[in-house]
Design an enzyme around this catalytic site. Sequence first.
Site, PDB file in Angstrom:
ATOM      1  N   GLY A 137     -28.237  11.418  71.313  1.00  0.00           N
ATOM      2  CA  GLY A 137     -28.753  10.124  70.853  1.00  0.00           C
ATOM      3  C   GLY A 137     -28.681   9.968  69.348  1.00  0.00           C
ATOM      4  N   GLY A 184     -29.023   6.513  67.596  1.00  0.00           N
ATOM      5  CA  GLY A 184     -30.284   5.784  67.694  1.00  0.00           C
ATOM      6  C   GLY A 184     -31.166   6.057  66.483  1.00  0.00           C
ATOM      7  N   VAL A 200     -34.158   7.500  66.296  1.00  0.00           N
ATOM      8  CA  VAL A 200     -34.755   8.836  66.264  1.00  0.00           C
ATOM      9  C   VAL A 200     -33.682   9.911  66.051  1.00  0.00           C
ATOM     10  CG1 VAL A 200     -36.029  10.555  67.609  1.00  0.00           C
ATOM     11  CG2 VAL A 200     -36.735   8.154  67.658  1.00  0.00           C
ATOM     12  N   SER A 207     -42.860   9.609  74.701  1.00  0.00           N
ATOM     13  CA  SER A 207     -43.514   8.447  74.113  1.00  0.00           C
ATOM     14  C   SER A 207     -44.986   8.463  74.506  1.00  0.00           C
ATOM     15  CB  SER A 207     -42.861   7.187  74.656  1.00  0.00           C
ATOM     16  OG  SER A 207     -43.713   6.086  74.480  1.00  0.00           O
ATOM     17  N   SER A 208     -45.801   7.883  73.639  1.00  0.00           N
ATOM     18  CA  SER A 208     -47.242   7.874  73.923  1.00  0.00           C
ATOM     19  C   SER A 208     -47.590   6.986  75.119  1.00  0.00           C
ATOM     20  CB  SER A 208     -48.022   7.419  72.692  1.00  0.00           C
ATOM     21  OG  SER A 208     -47.572   6.148  72.281  1.00  0.00           O
ATOM     22  N   CYS A 209     -46.620   6.199  75.621  1.00  0.00           N
ATOM     23  CA  CYS A 209     -46.935   5.366  76.794  1.00  0.00           C
ATOM     24  C   CYS A 209     -46.991   6.177  78.089  1.00  0.00           C
ATOM     25  CB  CYS A 209     -45.967   4.207  76.930  1.00  0.00           C
ATOM     26  SG  CYS A 209     -44.301   4.705  77.318  1.00  0.00           S
ATOM     27  N   TYR A 255     -40.496   3.398  82.225  1.00  0.00           N
ATOM     28  CA  TYR A 255     -40.193   4.270  81.076  1.00  0.00           C
ATOM     29  C   TYR A 255     -41.166   5.451  81.046  1.00  0.00           C
ATOM     30  CZ  TYR A 255     -39.229   5.447  76.172  1.00  0.00           C
ATOM     31  OH  TYR A 255     -38.879   6.084  75.006  1.00  0.00           O
ATOM     32  N   LYS A 262     -40.382   9.538  81.332  1.00  0.00           N
ATOM     33  CA  LYS A 262     -40.738  10.466  80.251  1.00  0.00           C
ATOM     34  C   LYS A 262     -41.703  11.545  80.750  1.00  0.00           C
ATOM     35  CE  LYS A 262     -38.200   8.941  76.920  1.00  0.00           C
ATOM     36  NZ  LYS A 262     -37.119   9.809  76.389  1.00  0.00           N
ATOM     37  N   ASN A 298     -45.849   4.819  68.459  1.00  0.00           N
ATOM     38  CA  ASN A 298     -44.866   3.758  68.166  1.00  0.00           C
ATOM     39  C   ASN A 298     -44.152   4.068  66.848  1.00  0.00           C
ATOM     40  OD1 ASN A 298     -46.403   2.621  70.293  1.00  0.00           O
ATOM     41  ND2 ASN A 298     -45.865   0.565  69.603  1.00  0.00           N
ATOM     42  N   LEU A 299     -42.832   4.057  66.900  1.00  0.00           N
ATOM     43  CA  LEU A 299     -42.025   4.447  65.739  1.00  0.00           C
ATOM     44  C   LEU A 299     -41.361   3.239  65.092  1.00  0.00           C
ATOM     45  CD1 LEU A 299     -40.248   7.444  67.476  1.00  0.00           C
ATOM     46  CD2 LEU A 299     -42.124   7.595  65.819  1.00  0.00           C
ATOM     47  N   HIS A 332     -38.911  -3.625  69.607  1.00  0.00           N
ATOM     48  CA  HIS A 332     -40.315  -3.271  69.382  1.00  0.00           C
ATOM     49  C   HIS A 332     -40.951  -4.241  68.384  1.00  0.00           C
ATOM     50  CE1 HIS A 332     -38.915   0.719  70.955  1.00  0.00           C
ATOM     51  NE2 HIS A 332     -40.028   0.557  71.632  1.00  0.00           N
ATOM     52  N   ARG A 350     -52.396  -0.709  67.669  1.00  0.00           N
ATOM     53  CA  ARG A 350     -51.256   0.194  67.748  1.00  0.00           C
ATOM     54  C   ARG A 350     -51.252   1.122  66.533  1.00  0.00           C
ATOM     55  NH1 ARG A 350     -51.179  -1.707  72.042  1.00  0.00           N
ATOM     56  NH2 ARG A 350     -49.456  -2.575  73.262  1.00  0.00           N
ATOM     57  N   ASP A 356     -49.854  -8.773  76.142  1.00  0.00           N
ATOM     58  CA  ASP A 356     -50.469  -7.929  75.114  1.00  0.00           C
ATOM     59  C   ASP A 356     -50.092  -6.462  75.302  1.00  0.00           C
ATOM     60  OD1 ASP A 356     -51.819  -9.589  73.399  1.00  0.00           O
ATOM     61  OD2 ASP A 356     -53.732  -9.477  74.483  1.00  0.00           O
TER      62      ASP A 356
HETATM   63  O1  GFB Z   1     -43.587  -2.452  70.285  1.00  0.00           O
HETATM   64  P1  GFB Z   1     -44.046  -3.289  71.420  1.00  0.00           P
HETATM   65  O2  GFB Z   1     -43.088  -4.288  71.952  1.00  0.00           O
HETATM   66  O3  GFB Z   1     -44.446  -2.431  72.684  1.00  0.00           O
HETATM   67  O4  GFB Z   1     -45.395  -4.025  70.927  1.00  0.00           O
HETATM   68  P2  GFB Z   1     -45.734  -1.573  73.120  1.00  0.00           P
HETATM   69  C1  GFB Z   1     -46.031  -4.905  71.780  1.00  0.00           C
HETATM   70  C2  GFB Z   1     -47.293  -5.457  71.173  1.00  0.00           C
HETATM   71  O5  GFB Z   1     -46.982  -6.286  70.058  1.00  0.00           O
HETATM   72  C3  GFB Z   1     -47.977  -6.352  72.206  1.00  0.00           C
HETATM   73  C4  GFB Z   1     -47.310  -7.651  70.351  1.00  0.00           C
HETATM   74  O6  GFB Z   1     -49.375  -6.373  71.983  1.00  0.00           O
HETATM   75  C5  GFB Z   1     -47.351  -7.706  71.892  1.00  0.00           C
HETATM   76  O7  GFB Z   1     -48.152  -8.782  72.379  1.00  0.00           O
HETATM   77  N1  GFB Z   1     -46.319  -8.542  69.750  1.00  0.00           N
HETATM   78  C6  GFB Z   1     -46.586  -9.608  68.951  1.00  0.00           C
HETATM   79  C7  GFB Z   1     -44.980  -8.471  69.895  1.00  0.00           C
HETATM   80  N2  GFB Z   1     -45.462 -10.239  68.619  1.00  0.00           N
HETATM   81  C8  GFB Z   1     -44.440  -9.564  69.179  1.00  0.00           C
HETATM   82  C9  GFB Z   1     -43.035  -9.749  69.162  1.00  0.00           C
HETATM   83  O8  GFB Z   1     -42.495 -10.687  68.580  1.00  0.00           O
HETATM   84  N3  GFB Z   1     -42.294  -8.826  69.850  1.00  0.00           N
HETATM   85  C10 GFB Z   1     -42.867  -7.757  70.496  1.00  0.00           C
HETATM   86  N4  GFB Z   1     -42.082  -6.867  71.121  1.00  0.00           N
HETATM   87  N5  GFB Z   1     -44.212  -7.586  70.558  1.00  0.00           N
HETATM   88  C11 GFB Z   1     -43.873  -0.045  73.918  1.00  0.00           C
HETATM   89  C12 GFB Z   1     -43.359   0.329  75.279  1.00  0.00           C
HETATM   90  O9  GFB Z   1     -45.079  -0.618  74.157  1.00  0.00           O
HETATM   91  O10 GFB Z   1     -44.131   1.059  73.093  1.00  0.00           O
HETATM   92  C13 GFB Z   1     -42.299   1.337  75.230  1.00  0.00           C
HETATM   93  O11 GFB Z   1     -42.964  -0.843  75.961  1.00  0.00           O
HETATM   94  C14 GFB Z   1     -42.570   2.431  74.225  1.00  0.00           C
HETATM   95  O12 GFB Z   1     -42.167   1.869  76.502  1.00  0.00           O
HETATM   96  C15 GFB Z   1     -43.078   1.913  72.904  1.00  0.00           C
HETATM   97  O13 GFB Z   1     -43.488   3.343  74.754  1.00  0.00           O
HETATM   98  C16 GFB Z   1     -43.488   3.018  71.974  1.00  0.00           C
HETATM   99  O14 GFB Z   1     -46.333  -0.837  71.966  1.00  0.00           O
HETATM  100  O15 GFB Z   1     -46.671  -2.431  73.893  1.00  0.00           O
END
Ligand code: GFB
Length: 317
Positions: A11, A14, A16, A108-110, A137, A141, A166-167, A180, A210, A270
């Site tokens: 990878g 990417g 990471v 991942s922390s998820c 996902y 993992k 989250n990175l 992300h 986060r 959310d």
């Molecule tokens: O990074 P993200 O997409 O994923 O962040 P997760 C999501 C959070 O940000 C939610 C808010 O609370 C969304 O409502 N948010 C606000 C937004 N505006 C936006 C936007 O424009 N785009 C996005 N994407 N979010 C991921 C997992 O979870 O975390 C993966 O889906 C992985 O599997 C990663 O583990 C580290 O933090 O929710």
Amino acid sequence: MDTSLRYFVAGHRGMVGSAVVRALQRRGCASILTATHADLDLTDQASTRAWFAEHRPDVAVIAAAKVGGIGANSAANATFLYENIMIAANTVEAAYRADVKRLLFLGSSCIYPRMAPQPIREDALLTGALEKTNEGYALAKISGLKLCEFYRKQFGVLYHSLMPTNLYGTGDNYDVVGGHVLPTMIRKFEVARTTGAKTVDLWGSGTPLREFLHVDDLAEACLYALDMENPPDLMNVGSGREVTIRQLAEMIRTATGCEAEIRWDSTKPDGTPRKLCDSSLLRSFGWAPAIDLEEGIAKTVIEYREAVAAGTVRLGH
Ligand code: GFB
């Protein structure tokens, strides 16, 4: 670390993987093996076995994954589960067959339950139901880290895992639909600033919490873990600082100098309400993050602008 060993970074294109390659180069590692997706499809068992058998690295770092933000994950749980479970199973098994003595798997922390006590310790694994938006996902993992744990126990190979929070940072993906939250916000605010748009639409309520870690801090954590003689099977890697999505948006608006008003789109998810890793296990061995969030965001905005100017910004998966 032993810089004479042959390191394979899966990878490497990417965010990471490229950070891990840079970190290995900083340490002076002479032999860093990589393979493009065209040369090696890690979801294909036969090709993965053949590649490992031919190249026989001493150490493998598995940073290859199908990744995305909440939008991409929730729309394609099948793909995220299938591709990531194949990558994990193929790399661990092929590495074992090729006599790779050491392997570091990145998760991942998820992987932790949606309602895990915060900050989340490693022993919260498999104690409750997962967050639905990224269940595929997370399951892949979890399987990957368990493969490492079980191969270590059954076959005596030193395969172990890190679970980053989250990175963000150098080489991130700026796709506003599947990306992300942090790079997506940078792109949205930059587009608004440069077009003079009056509003920026963000997702959800802005209240979820986060934790963000710069990818260069993760890369150093990887080398730290690889230096350990007897690492725990699983260690969290986080900054220890959490912010609300709303606070993150304000930070990025300030860093970009955008004056547009934020509108929250409550029809968008959310996700998990809070996801703060307890990284005291890794920290107890001496690792600590070096890049604080404001500094990391400022650097990332500059890199994003440079990539836009050069036409090299990543906009897809
Ligand atoms: O990074 P993200 O997409 O994923 O962040 P997760 C999501 C959070 O940000 C939610 C808010 O609370 C969304 O409502 N948010 C606000 C937004 N505006 C936006 C936007 O424009 N785009 C996005 N994407 N979010 C991921 C997992 O979870 O975390 C993966 O889906 C992985 O599997 C990663 O583990 C580290 O933090 O929710």
